[in-house]
Design a protein around this motif. Structure first.
Motif, short mmCIF file in Angstrom:
data_model
loop_
_atom_site.label_atom_id
_atom_site.label_comp_id
_atom_site.label_asym_id
_atom_site.label_seq_id
_atom_site.Cartn_x
_atom_site.Cartn_y
_atom_site.Cartn_z
N ALA A 32 0.82 -1.22 0.00
CA ALA A 32 0.00 0.00 0.00
C ALA A 32 0.85 1.26 0.00
O ALA A 32 0.51 2.25 -0.65
CB ALA A 32 -0.94 0.00 1.22
N LEU A 33 1.97 1.24 0.71
CA LEU A 33 2.79 2.44 0.86
C LEU A 33 4.05 2.44 -0.01
O LEU A 33 4.75 3.45 -0.07
CB LEU A 33 3.19 2.63 2.33
N GLY A 34 4.34 1.29 -0.62
CA GLY A 34 5.55 1.22 -1.43
C GLY A 34 6.80 1.44 -0.61
O GLY A 34 7.77 2.05 -1.07
N MET A 35 6.80 0.93 0.61
CA MET A 35 7.90 1.15 1.55
C MET A 35 8.64 -0.16 1.78
O MET A 35 8.05 -1.14 2.25
CB MET A 35 7.35 1.69 2.88
N PRO A 36 9.92 -0.23 1.46
CA PRO A 36 10.67 -1.49 1.55
C PRO A 36 11.12 -1.83 2.97
O PRO A 36 12.31 -1.97 3.25
CB PRO A 36 11.86 -1.24 0.63
#
Length: 271
Positions: A164-168
Motif C-alpha cells: 500500500a505504501l511502497g515502503m521497503p
C-alpha cells in the motif's frame, strides 16, 4: 531519579559510534516486568540511559520505577497523568530525550518481548544508518510463542503495508527500534497522533519519505510471560484503516502532480 536530576548518572560518551542513547520504555500496569526489563537492559548495555514513561499505572508500576531510579543514575522516570496510549508515550519520551541532548532514542517494550541482549546489534547497525528496525521478518528473525492466527495477521498486515505504501520495510509494525535524533526532528514526531501498530508504521513511512537510511536487523520476538497484553482488535483496525488512507492519498497525490493540480510541497504534507 526525578526529571530535575535527569542529567546525573548519564554516560557523556555514550555508545561508541552512536553517542548518548536513551531507551524509552512505556509502561501501564507492568509491575510484574519493570524490574526485570531494566535489570536485563542495564546488564546488556551499561552505556545507555533508560526512561520509564509510566501512564499512572494503578498497579504501582510508577512507584517501582521511582525506587529503581533512586538507586541507579542511568534510570529516569516520566510520570504521565493517565493512560494515553503507546504512541503518545513515545512522543513524550522523544521530547524528553531531545530536551536533554541525546543523540539517539530506542523504543523497547516493557514486557520482555524485545530482548535487551539484542540491543547492541541494533546500536552497532545505527553507526551507519538513520533508523534501525529490529525485524521479525528478515532472514534470521523469528517469533516465538505466538498462536498461528496472530502470526498470520502480523505478517499479512506487514505485507499489505509494503504494498500500500511502497515502503521497503519488512516489519513496519515492529516496535524495537533505534532513531537518531535528527530523524525524529525532521519527521516532526510531535505531530504523530497514531497509536499502536499504526504509530510504528507512520514513523517508518515518514522516515522513508524523507530519504533516511532504514536498516533492518533480525531479532527474536517472544510473547510476554508476565502481565496482560495491551493488543486489541481496535488497534489492528486502526492500523489497517490508516495504511489504506495513506496509500490512497499517496497515489492520488502522484496522479495530481502529474496533472499539475498540486505543488510538490502540498503533495508532500504529512498524513
Amino acid at each position: 531519579m526525578s526529571e530535575a536530576n535527569a542529567a546525573a548518572g548519564s554516560t557523556p560518551e555514550g555508545y561508541p559510534g552512536v553517542g548518548r542513547v536513551l531507551v524509552v520504555i512505556p509502561t501501564y500496569n507492568e509491575a510484574d516486568n519493570v524490574c526485570r526489563i531494566t535489570a536485563r537492559l542495564r546488564g546488556a548495555v551499561p552505556a545507555v540511559d533508560i526512561l520509564i514513561a509510566d501512564d499512572n499505572s494503578p498497579d504501582g508500576t510508577g512507584e517501582l520505577a521511582d525506587r529503581l531510579a533512586a538507586t541507579d543514575g542511568h534510570i529516569h522516570v516520566l510520570h504521565r497523568p493517565g493512560k494515553q496510549g503507546l504512541g503518545a508515550a513515545y512522543v513524550a519520551g522523544f521530547g524528553w530525550a531531545r530536551e536533554r541532548g541525546y543523540d539517539a532514542v530506542v523504543e523497547m517494550d516493557a514486557d520482555g518481548s524485545h530482548a535487551p541482549e539484542e540491543l547492541p546489534r541494533l546500536l552497532d547497525a545505527a553507526r551507519n544508518a538513520d533508523v534501525v528496525v529490529g525485524s521479525r521478518y528478515v532472514p534470521g528473525g523469528k517469533v516465538v510463542n505466538w498462536p498461528a492466527h496472530r502470526l498470520l495477521l502480523s505478517r499479512g498486515g506487514n505485507l499489505y503495508t509494503r504494498i500500500a505504501l511502497g515502503m521497503p520495510v519488512s516489519d513496519a509494525t515492529g516496535g524495537y527500534r533505534v532513531y537518531r535524533m535528527p530523524v525524529l526532528e525532521k519527521i516532526d514526531y510531535a505531530s504523530v497522533s497514531s497509536q499502536g501498530y499504526s504509530f510504528q508504521v507512520e514513523l517508518s513511512w515518514r522516515a522513508h519519505r524523507e530519504g533516511f537510511r532504514i536498516t533492518e536487523v533480525p531479532i527474536t520476538f517472544a510473547e510476554r510471560e508476565h502481565g496482560a497484553s495491551k493488543m486489541s482488535s481496535s488497534i489492528v483496525r486502526e492500523a489497517l484503516w490508516r495504511v489504506t488512507v495513506w496509500g490512497a492519498r499517496t497515489r492520488r497525490d502522484a496522479v495530481l502532480r502529474m496533472l499539475g493540480g498540486r505543488t510538490e510541497a502540498q503533495a508532500a504534507r504529512w498524513p
